[in-house]
Design an enzyme around this catalytic site. Sequence first.
Site, PDB file in Angstrom:
ATOM      1  N   GLU A  57       0.815  -1.214   0.000  1.00 33.47           N
ATOM      2  CA  GLU A  57       0.000   0.000   0.000  1.00 33.47           C
ATOM      3  C   GLU A  57       0.848   1.263   0.000  1.00 33.47           C
ATOM      4  O   GLU A  57       1.854   1.361   0.697  1.00 33.47           O
ATOM      5  CB  GLU A  57      -0.901  -0.008   1.252  1.00 33.47           C
ATOM      6  N   GLU A 106     -12.863   2.382   4.370  1.00 31.49           N
ATOM      7  CA  GLU A 106     -11.873   2.677   5.404  1.00 31.49           C
ATOM      8  C   GLU A 106     -11.942   4.165   5.740  1.00 31.49           C
ATOM      9  O   GLU A 106     -10.989   4.916   5.538  1.00 31.49           O
ATOM     10  CB  GLU A 106     -10.468   2.273   4.929  1.00 31.49           C
TER      11      GLU A 106
END
EC number: 5.3.1.22
Length: 279
Positions: free
Chosen positions: A155, A256
Amino acid sequence: MGFADQRFNVNLSILFTELPLLERPAAAAAAGFTAVELWWPWIDTPTPERSELDALRRAVEDAGVRLTGLNFYAGELPGPDRGALSLPGEESERFRANIDVAADFAQSLGCTALNALYGNRVDGVDPAEQDALALENLVRAARAADRIGAVLLIEALNAPESPRYPLVSAPAAVAVVDRVNEATGLGNARFLMDLYHLSMNGEDLPAVIDRYTARTGHVQIADNPGRGAPGTGSLPLEDLLDRLAKAGYEGWVGLEYKPGDRPSAEAFDWLPADRRAAR
């Protein structure tokens, strides 16, 4: 197309955190969702007691939801840490101790995506040394993920909120994906495309989608500014997800985002209740 045509999961490490961990899967199910994801829930240990792992597994199973994503141990998150795998010494060892624990837990719930946060730069340590250690540990993680039929996610975060994290652009994260795949020959490392983080970095999101969708294993969203629910900021998230779908992305989209000053159950009004179950 639009939001109603996506496969969403709820990140239980940022939503429903007003509840104890073991109550969150059922809360997500009560809100209409059938899939969840988690950061590593035990920030103080990479190797929790079997009873703790079993209790969380039962909570997910009893709620009738699917675990679709799990982070490896990443230190104190939320908090000052941004991963452990590139940190020489104790934290790297803790990451290694966690690899099989996390993979086995994921396998027990049919989870096929494991996210490995890279870790912050360390004062007094050569970045090249950290990168070499990171590659060694990511190779270990990729092999463990392959053992359970999972992908390894890498990520990019954002520089304003994570100034010591070295992967703060899509190209930087994808370059690591490529190095891991070259080292293992497995091809199971994938980019985690978090549209909030990339927008905070000022990246051209349509261009990122067009260039990297084929190498993307998971997508996460939050609006910007504020990291709130879709519609609370200015990101055209519906259009961006449509673009991803047109580019061939068929995977999960992780929610998220922060619920704001309201209970998490009230933070999904942007998505009709009858469209929250994954299809």
